[in-house]
Design an enzyme around this catalytic site. Structure first.
Site, PDB file in Angstrom:
ATOM      1  CE1 TYR A  87      -6.132   0.421   5.974  1.00 36.01           C
ATOM      2  CE2 TYR A  87      -4.848   2.071   4.804  1.00 36.01           C
ATOM      3  CZ  TYR A  87      -5.068   0.757   5.162  1.00 36.01           C
ATOM      4  OH  TYR A  87      -4.226  -0.238   4.694  1.00 36.01           O
ATOM      5  CG  ASP A  97      -2.523   8.059  10.040  1.00 32.57           C
ATOM      6  OD1 ASP A  97      -1.668   8.538   9.270  1.00 32.57           O
ATOM      7  OD2 ASP A  97      -3.019   6.926   9.905  1.00 32.57           O
ATOM      8  CE  LYS A 156      -1.546   6.815   1.293  1.00 30.15           C
ATOM      9  NZ  LYS A 156      -2.482   6.563   2.349  1.00 30.15           N
TER      10      LYS A 156
HETATM   11  C1  LIG Z   1      -2.403   5.260   3.249  1.00 34.99           C
HETATM   12  C2  LIG Z   1      -2.615   5.442   4.701  1.00 34.99           C
HETATM   13  C3  LIG Z   1      -1.967   4.636   5.652  1.00 34.99           C
HETATM   14  C4  LIG Z   1      -1.158   3.439   5.267  1.00 34.99           C
HETATM   15  O1  LIG Z   1      -0.015   3.765   4.535  1.00 34.99           O
HETATM   16  P1  LIG Z   1       0.668   2.635   3.613  1.00 34.99           P
HETATM   17  O2  LIG Z   1       1.878   3.322   3.095  1.00 34.99           O
HETATM   18  O3  LIG Z   1      -0.334   2.268   2.578  1.00 34.99           O
HETATM   19  O4  LIG Z   1       1.000   1.488   4.505  1.00 34.99           O
HETATM   20  C5  LIG Z   1      -2.110   4.954   6.986  1.00 34.99           C
HETATM   21  N1  LIG Z   1      -2.847   6.012   7.377  1.00 34.99           N
HETATM   22  C6  LIG Z   1      -3.501   6.787   6.504  1.00 34.99           C
HETATM   23  C7  LIG Z   1      -4.287   7.963   6.989  1.00 34.99           C
HETATM   24  C8  LIG Z   1      -3.423   6.517   5.139  1.00 34.99           C
HETATM   25  O5  LIG Z   1      -4.116   7.267   4.275  1.00 34.99           O
END
Ligand SMILES: *Cc1c(COP(=O)(O)O)cnc(C)c1O
Length: 426
Positions: A142, A237, A265
């Site tokens: 994701y 990511d 996060k």
């Molecule tokens: C949570 C997440 C996102 C998206 O971040 P948001 O702050 O919810 O937009 C993107 N990449 C990874 C790996 C994530 O866990």
């Protein structure tokens, strides 16, 4: 009627599904959303006064536990000077400089407001830098909800098909190629079929949105090599793994240097913050020095920067805390495995550092297909049992369990005892 029920009735009238992000809806485990009134340390309290030991931690940011006094105080102080100016501030320079000092691959960095925005912008920068359009992502990873990345996107988007959401025109995802996690040959095949066209490979260095799936030995180095051979950029990511596996993220943990990295996060300590950064020559394509446009009214917000920077400093200044957290998690997930073994249950526990996942499947989980074999009905029963017993876990089989520095051994023991009671009854 209980207060949560009342709130949910009201919420559904005015908010789609009653929630502002689908993973909060609890529908997949046959529950209703919990409305949270407050949180402290390892605990959250709902609107009815019921307290839960929390294994979500706001989906990762609360690695120090909730309501950390140092962060709360820093935020209160910063907010007295005004909430936003839409102009450059000192704390943004402090943050950027600090990030570059913590993570060796980050030479320049841009602050944004979410992980989604960070990834969307990093991909744009990679395309602008290479002059190529295609990107490679992995099934089950994701990367936020921007159009081009909503393809086989893991936990929240469990419906199969391309694109993974209505409202995304096929044209938006036609440059998104998908490969199989932990399978380098699937990536090689894409490079062969699209010579000179792939701008970047984007990967969660530890996949944590299809449960938790560790990279096998050779996978990340193999991606680094394939990108180098093909003139493509490697984007990590690290929205979840950044500042979680250690102060230098998964890239430090595995010793791989990506070209670009995205954060979210933990970097905001619970405030809406994201960042993307990496090689100076790549980041110099970003506006106003370069021709890749990217902007944000509230980007680098002084209160949010203060929260994030305070958390990062606490983490960087106490390297022992990571060691303790990772050791505590290792014992916890190890004992979970022993418990399953003792009960003769064939389920799989995947874990890296303070991230773990109990998959209700008897086969090893190395990729999305493996993960999707899990028994989600059994997971639902398990999840409901935990909630009934005061343990707040992500209401999806395809999410991580997040341990924090605030969880004590006693609380983890109690959690294992509760799980054992569930397993005794199935
Ligand atoms: C949570 C997440 C996102 C998206 O971040 P948001 O702050 O919810 O937009 C993107 N990449 C990874 C790996 C994530 O866990």
């Amino acid at each position: 009627m209980a207060r949560s029920e009342e709130l949910f009735e009201r919420a559904q009238k005015y908010i789609p599904g009653g929630v502002n992000s689908p993973v909060r809806a609890f529908g997949s485990v046959g529950m209703r959303p919990r409305f949270i009134a407050g949180a402290d340390g390892a605990y959250m309290t709902d609107a009815d006064g019921k307290t839960y030991l929390d294994f979500v931690g706001s989906w990762g940011p609360m690695i120090l536990g909730h309501n950390r006094p140092e962060i709360r105080r820093a935020v209160a102080e910063a907010s007295e000077r005004g909430l936003s100016y839409g102009a450059a501030t000192e704390v943004e320079v402090d943050m950027a400089e600090y990030l570059c000092s913590l993570v060796p691959s980050i030479e320049m960095v841009r602050m944004v407001n979410s992980g989604t925005e960070a990834v969307m912008s990093a991909v744009r920068a990679a395309r602008g830098f290479t002059g190529r359009n295609k990107i490679v992502k992995f099934n089950g990873c994701y990367h936020g909800h921007s159009d081009g990345l909503l393809v086989k996107a893991g936990s929240g988007v469990m419906t199969a098909g391309v694109p993974g959401s209505a409202g995304v025109p096929a044209g938006c995802t036609e440059d998104t190629l998908t490969a199989v996690y932990n399978d380098l040959t699937s990536v090689e095949a894409l490079f062969r079929a699209n010579p000179g066209q792939i701008a970047a490979v984007i990967v969660e260095p530890v996949a944590a949105n299809m449960g938790v799936v560790a990279p096998e030995a050779g996978f990340l180095p193999g991606l680094r090599k394939l990108c180098d051979e093909n003139g493509s950029l490697l984007i990590f990511d690290e929205v979840i793994t950044g500042f979680r596996l250690g102060i230098d993220g998964a890239q430090g943990y595995y010793g791989i240097r990506p070209d670009l990295t995205t954060f979210g996060k933990i970097i905001g300590a619970g405030m809406p913050v994201g960042a993307y950064g990496g090689r100076r020559d790549v980041m110099r394509v970003v506006s106003p020095v370069g021709t890749v446009y990217q902007a944000g009214t509230l980007s680098g917000n002084p209160v949010a920067m203060t929260a994030g920077l305070t958390q990062l400093r606490l983490l960087a200044e106490h390297p022992r805390w990571y060691r303790e957290l990772n050791e505590k998690a290792d014992r916890f997930f190890g004992r979970m495995e022993e418990m399953l073994l003792r009960r003769g249950l064939p389920y799989t526990v995947n874990r890296v550092g303070s991230l773990g996942c109990l998959f209700f499947t008897d086969a090893p989980v190395h990729n999305y297909d493996d993960a999707s074999r899990a028994d989600t009905e059994m997971f639902g029963r398990y999840c409901r049992f935990l909630f009934e017993n005061g343990i707040y876990c992500a209401p999806s089989q395809f999410e991580a369990m997040f341990l924090s520095m605030a969880h004590t051994e006693e609380e983890l023991d109690r959690t294992l005892e509760t799980m054992d009671r569930f397993f005794a009854g199935i």
